[in-house]
Design an enzyme around this catalytic site. Structure first.
Site, PDB file in Angstrom:
ATOM      1  N   ARG A 115     -25.704  -1.077 -11.873  1.00  0.00           N
ATOM      2  CA  ARG A 115     -24.723  -2.290 -12.768  1.00  0.00           C
ATOM      3  C   ARG A 115     -24.538  -2.901 -12.368  1.00  0.00           C
ATOM      4  O   ARG A 115     -24.733  -4.155 -11.757  1.00  0.00           O
ATOM      5  CB  ARG A 115     -23.657  -0.974 -11.871  1.00  0.00           C
ATOM      6  CG  ARG A 115     -23.109   0.478 -13.313  1.00  0.00           C
ATOM      7  CD  ARG A 115     -21.665   0.711 -12.673  1.00  0.00           C
ATOM      8  NE  ARG A 115     -20.103  -0.298 -12.009  1.00  0.00           N
ATOM      9  CZ  ARG A 115     -19.642   0.634 -11.825  1.00  0.00           C
ATOM     10  NH1 ARG A 115     -19.043   1.772 -12.076  1.00  0.00           N
ATOM     11  NH2 ARG A 115     -18.282  -0.865 -11.780  1.00  0.00           N
TER      12      ARG A 115
ATOM     13  N   ARG B  27     -14.687  -8.793  -7.179  1.00  0.00           N
ATOM     14  CA  ARG B  27     -13.653  -7.357  -7.571  1.00  0.00           C
ATOM     15  C   ARG B  27     -12.918  -7.181  -6.513  1.00  0.00           C
ATOM     16  O   ARG B  27     -11.582  -6.429  -6.473  1.00  0.00           O
ATOM     17  CB  ARG B  27     -14.983  -6.074  -7.842  1.00  0.00           C
ATOM     18  CG  ARG B  27     -15.127  -6.951  -9.393  1.00  0.00           C
ATOM     19  CD  ARG B  27     -17.505  -5.561  -9.803  1.00  0.00           C
ATOM     20  NE  ARG B  27     -16.924  -4.385  -9.376  1.00  0.00           N
ATOM     21  CZ  ARG B  27     -17.226  -3.583  -8.846  1.00  0.00           C
ATOM     22  NH1 ARG B  27     -18.370  -3.157  -8.847  1.00  0.00           N
ATOM     23  NH2 ARG B  27     -16.455  -1.971  -9.967  1.00  0.00           N
TER      24      ARG B  27
ATOM     25  N   ARG C 174     -25.511   2.004  -4.382  1.00  0.00           N
ATOM     26  CA  ARG C 174     -24.835   2.820  -5.887  1.00  0.00           C
ATOM     27  C   ARG C 174     -26.570   2.258  -6.901  1.00  0.00           C
ATOM     28  O   ARG C 174     -27.025   1.369  -6.823  1.00  0.00           O
ATOM     29  CB  ARG C 174     -23.770   2.223  -6.360  1.00  0.00           C
ATOM     30  CG  ARG C 174     -23.569   3.345  -8.237  1.00  0.00           C
ATOM     31  CD  ARG C 174     -22.230   2.772  -8.295  1.00  0.00           C
ATOM     32  NE  ARG C 174     -21.317   1.950  -8.262  1.00  0.00           N
ATOM     33  CZ  ARG C 174     -20.726   1.756  -8.179  1.00  0.00           C
ATOM     34  NH1 ARG C 174     -19.768   2.979  -8.648  1.00  0.00           N
ATOM     35  NH2 ARG C 174     -19.482   0.383  -8.746  1.00  0.00           N
TER      36      ARG C 174
ATOM     37  N   ARG D  53      -4.503  -0.509 -12.954  1.00  0.00           N
ATOM     38  CA  ARG D  53      -5.430  -1.386 -12.284  1.00  0.00           C
ATOM     39  C   ARG D  53      -4.226  -2.493 -11.962  1.00  0.00           C
ATOM     40  O   ARG D  53      -4.041  -3.436 -10.858  1.00  0.00           O
ATOM     41  CB  ARG D  53      -6.270  -1.792 -12.734  1.00  0.00           C
ATOM     42  CG  ARG D  53      -7.531  -1.551 -11.808  1.00  0.00           C
ATOM     43  CD  ARG D  53      -8.767  -1.888 -12.438  1.00  0.00           C
ATOM     44  NE  ARG D  53      -9.278  -1.947 -11.653  1.00  0.00           N
ATOM     45  CZ  ARG D  53     -10.645  -0.770 -11.770  1.00  0.00           C
ATOM     46  NH1 ARG D  53     -10.196   0.343 -12.917  1.00  0.00           N
ATOM     47  NH2 ARG D  53     -11.918  -1.071 -11.231  1.00  0.00           N
TER      48      ARG D  53
ATOM     49  N   LYS E  64     -14.284   6.715  -5.917  1.00  0.00           N
ATOM     50  CA  LYS E  64     -12.800   7.476  -6.884  1.00  0.00           C
ATOM     51  C   LYS E  64     -14.099   7.865  -8.029  1.00  0.00           C
ATOM     52  O   LYS E  64     -13.178   8.944  -8.204  1.00  0.00           O
ATOM     53  CB  LYS E  64     -11.433   5.856  -7.613  1.00  0.00           C
ATOM     54  CG  LYS E  64     -11.441   5.478  -6.850  1.00  0.00           C
ATOM     55  CD  LYS E  64     -10.885   4.356  -7.600  1.00  0.00           C
ATOM     56  CE  LYS E  64     -11.490   3.303  -8.056  1.00  0.00           C
ATOM     57  NZ  LYS E  64     -12.248   2.164  -7.244  1.00  0.00           N
TER      58      LYS E  64
HETATM   59  P1  AP5 Z   1     -18.151   5.948  -6.402  1.00  0.00           P
HETATM   60  O1  AP5 Z   1     -17.280   6.839  -6.628  1.00  0.00           O
HETATM   61  O2  AP5 Z   1     -19.226   4.668  -7.892  1.00  0.00           O
HETATM   62  O3  AP5 Z   1     -16.715   4.644  -6.053  1.00  0.00           O
HETATM   63  P2  AP5 Z   1     -15.538   4.043  -6.936  1.00  0.00           P
HETATM   64  O4  AP5 Z   1     -14.626   3.308  -6.375  1.00  0.00           O
HETATM   65  O5  AP5 Z   1     -15.642   4.301  -8.473  1.00  0.00           O
HETATM   66  O6  AP5 Z   1     -16.987   2.891  -7.660  1.00  0.00           O
HETATM   67  P3  AP5 Z   1     -16.577   2.072  -9.210  1.00  0.00           P
HETATM   68  O7  AP5 Z   1     -17.935   0.815  -8.206  1.00  0.00           O
HETATM   69  O8  AP5 Z   1     -17.001   1.960 -10.185  1.00  0.00           O
HETATM   70  O9  AP5 Z   1     -15.111   1.586  -8.916  1.00  0.00           O
HETATM   71  P4  AP5 Z   1     -13.923  -0.398  -9.866  1.00  0.00           P
HETATM   72  O10 AP5 Z   1     -12.783   0.245  -9.747  1.00  0.00           O
HETATM   73  O11 AP5 Z   1     -14.620  -1.038  -9.491  1.00  0.00           O
HETATM   74  O12 AP5 Z   1     -15.051   0.097 -11.447  1.00  0.00           O
HETATM   75  P5  AP5 Z   1     -14.264   1.007 -13.055  1.00  0.00           P
HETATM   76  O13 AP5 Z   1     -15.900   1.170 -13.021  1.00  0.00           O
HETATM   77  O14 AP5 Z   1     -12.812   2.089 -12.694  1.00  0.00           O
HETATM   78  O15 AP5 Z   1     -19.043   4.762  -5.185  1.00  0.00           O
HETATM   79  C1  AP5 Z   1     -19.704   4.091  -4.873  1.00  0.00           C
HETATM   80  C2  AP5 Z   1     -21.222   4.827  -4.739  1.00  0.00           C
HETATM   81  O16 AP5 Z   1     -21.001   4.990  -3.467  1.00  0.00           O
HETATM   82  C3  AP5 Z   1     -21.659   5.532  -5.219  1.00  0.00           C
HETATM   83  O17 AP5 Z   1     -23.246   5.170  -4.968  1.00  0.00           O
HETATM   84  C4  AP5 Z   1     -21.794   6.093  -4.431  1.00  0.00           C
HETATM   85  O18 AP5 Z   1     -22.913   7.926  -4.687  1.00  0.00           O
HETATM   86  C5  AP5 Z   1     -21.046   6.443  -2.471  1.00  0.00           C
HETATM   87  N1  AP5 Z   1     -19.997   7.081  -2.458  1.00  0.00           N
HETATM   88  C6  AP5 Z   1     -18.598   7.355  -3.223  1.00  0.00           C
HETATM   89  N2  AP5 Z   1     -18.009   8.631  -1.654  1.00  0.00           N
HETATM   90  C7  AP5 Z   1     -19.206   8.096  -0.597  1.00  0.00           C
HETATM   91  C8  AP5 Z   1     -19.594   8.588   0.423  1.00  0.00           C
HETATM   92  N3  AP5 Z   1     -18.122   9.084   0.733  1.00  0.00           N
HETATM   93  N4  AP5 Z   1     -20.054   8.522   1.177  1.00  0.00           N
HETATM   94  C9  AP5 Z   1     -21.053   7.261   1.114  1.00  0.00           C
HETATM   95  N5  AP5 Z   1     -21.660   7.362  -0.240  1.00  0.00           N
HETATM   96  C10 AP5 Z   1     -20.037   7.494  -0.835  1.00  0.00           C
HETATM   97  O19 AP5 Z   1     -14.110  -1.013 -13.779  1.00  0.00           O
HETATM   98  C11 AP5 Z   1     -15.283  -1.508 -14.266  1.00  0.00           C
HETATM   99  C12 AP5 Z   1     -14.751  -2.615 -14.609  1.00  0.00           C
HETATM  100  O20 AP5 Z   1     -14.099  -2.347 -15.168  1.00  0.00           O
HETATM  101  C13 AP5 Z   1     -13.944  -3.332 -13.607  1.00  0.00           C
HETATM  102  O21 AP5 Z   1     -14.282  -4.507 -12.079  1.00  0.00           O
HETATM  103  C14 AP5 Z   1     -12.478  -3.978 -14.943  1.00  0.00           C
HETATM  104  O22 AP5 Z   1     -13.188  -4.858 -15.352  1.00  0.00           O
HETATM  105  C15 AP5 Z   1     -13.009  -2.688 -15.918  1.00  0.00           C
HETATM  106  N6  AP5 Z   1     -11.911  -1.759 -15.810  1.00  0.00           N
HETATM  107  C16 AP5 Z   1     -12.062  -0.819 -15.593  1.00  0.00           C
HETATM  108  N7  AP5 Z   1     -10.499  -0.862 -15.568  1.00  0.00           N
HETATM  109  C17 AP5 Z   1      -9.864  -0.866 -15.450  1.00  0.00           C
HETATM  110  C18 AP5 Z   1      -8.127  -0.823 -15.909  1.00  0.00           C
HETATM  111  N8  AP5 Z   1      -7.372  -0.134 -15.602  1.00  0.00           N
HETATM  112  N9  AP5 Z   1      -7.661  -2.665 -15.812  1.00  0.00           N
HETATM  113  C19 AP5 Z   1      -8.600  -3.827 -16.154  1.00  0.00           C
HETATM  114  N10 AP5 Z   1      -9.570  -3.420 -16.284  1.00  0.00           N
HETATM  115  C20 AP5 Z   1     -10.578  -2.229 -15.470  1.00  0.00           C
END
Ligand code: AP5
Length: 218
Positions: A154, A165, A122, A88, A13
């Site tokens: 992370r 997760r 990552r 979410r 994402k």
């Molecule tokens: P990346 O682009 O980083 O993936 P992502 O989907 O953004 O992953 P996140 O882990 O950041 O998502 P998340 O939703 O769990 O965490 P968030 O930070 O929002 O890609 C991942 C890896 O793959 C990277 O190394 C990248 O280079 C690689 N990659 C990408 N595309 C690729 C491809 N096509 N081919 C190969 N490699 C690829 O949230 C963190 C925490 O915050 C949550 O767990 C929760 O506790 C809290 N939180 C955030 N938002 C909320 C909410 N709305 N409500 C409640 N809690 C929340």
């Protein structure tokens, strides 16, 4: 354009959000990044959020909803925004639709095995926040190409936390797929290809969704 990016943790994402935001000149709003900024500043909200995030749990709806509502009222969102990591839960989605219209919710689908592999690879720059995918067998440490800072893993990318997760996603976030489908807002793309390939699929789907009906038919 007002967009939502949906998908499991590690689906790509954040990676795709940067490309979409640039292409359509949208404000990129990542609730994960906003929470990590609060943690880095050691605010009361950050301290509370850190314990939950490190365990792979969600931060309470009322905190996140207020944060997003405030963020999208800012000037840089006037021409559109891209929500990455929000909503979410069903209550977050219901609340969002009371204070903003949404044009599309783009679901990036990736199988769990690939997600686990991506999370193991990552690394993030703690300074400029750039995200990398590395080969952990190739070296024990890596540096940011932009600022030279040593990359980190992370805290919530530990294998046991990733598993939790994914379970939280299945239980609390996956129901949003049906929520947006029922409202005619869902677009699904296969996120298992290359970064550029997935981006092209998203751009094609967004163009098709924007095209007038006669263009879409002929
Ligand atoms: P990346 O682009 O980083 O993936 P992502 O989907 O953004 O992953 P996140 O882990 O950041 O998502 P998340 O939703 O769990 O965490 P968030 O930070 O929002 O890609 C991942 C890896 O793959 C990277 O190394 C990248 O280079 C690689 N990659 C990408 N595309 C690729 C491809 N096509 N081919 C190969 N490699 C690829 O949230 C963190 C925490 O915050 C949550 O767990 C929760 O506790 C809290 N939180 C955030 N938002 C909320 C909410 N709305 N409500 C409640 N809690 C929340």
């Amino acid at each position: 354009m007002k967009l939502i990016l949906l998908g499991p943790p590690g689906a790509g994402k954040g990676t795709q959000a940067a490309k979409i935001a640039e292409r359509y000149s949208l404000a990129h709003i990542s609730t994960g990044d906003m929470l990590r900024a609060e943690i880095a500043s050691e605010t009361p909200l950050g301290l509370r959020a850190k314990a939950l995030i490190d365990e792979g749990e969600l931060v309470p709806d009322e905190i996140i909803i207020g944060m997003v509502r405030n963020r999208i009222s800012q000037d840089d969102c006037v021409n559109g925004f891209l929500l990455d990591g929000f909503p979410r839960t069903i209550p977050q989605a219901e609340q969002l639709l009371t204070f903003s219209e949404i044009d599309r919710a783009v679901l990036i689908s990736v199988p769990d095995e690939l997600i686990i592999d991506r999370m193991q690879k990552r690394r993030v720059c703690p300074s400029c926040k750039r995200t990398y995918s590395v080969d952990p067998d190739a070296a024990s440490s890596f540096s940011c190409e932009d600022c030279g800072t040593e990359l980190i893993i992370r805290d919530d990318d530990k294998p046991e936390t990733v598993a939790h997760r994914l379970a939280v996603y299945a239980e609390q976030t996956f129901p949003l797929v049906e929520f947006f489908r029922e409202r005619g807002l869902l677009t699904e793309v296969d996120g298992s290809g290359s970064v550029d390939g997935v981006a092209e699929s998203i751009f094609a789907e967004l163009s098709a969704a924007e095209a007038p009906v006669e263009d879409a038919l002929f």
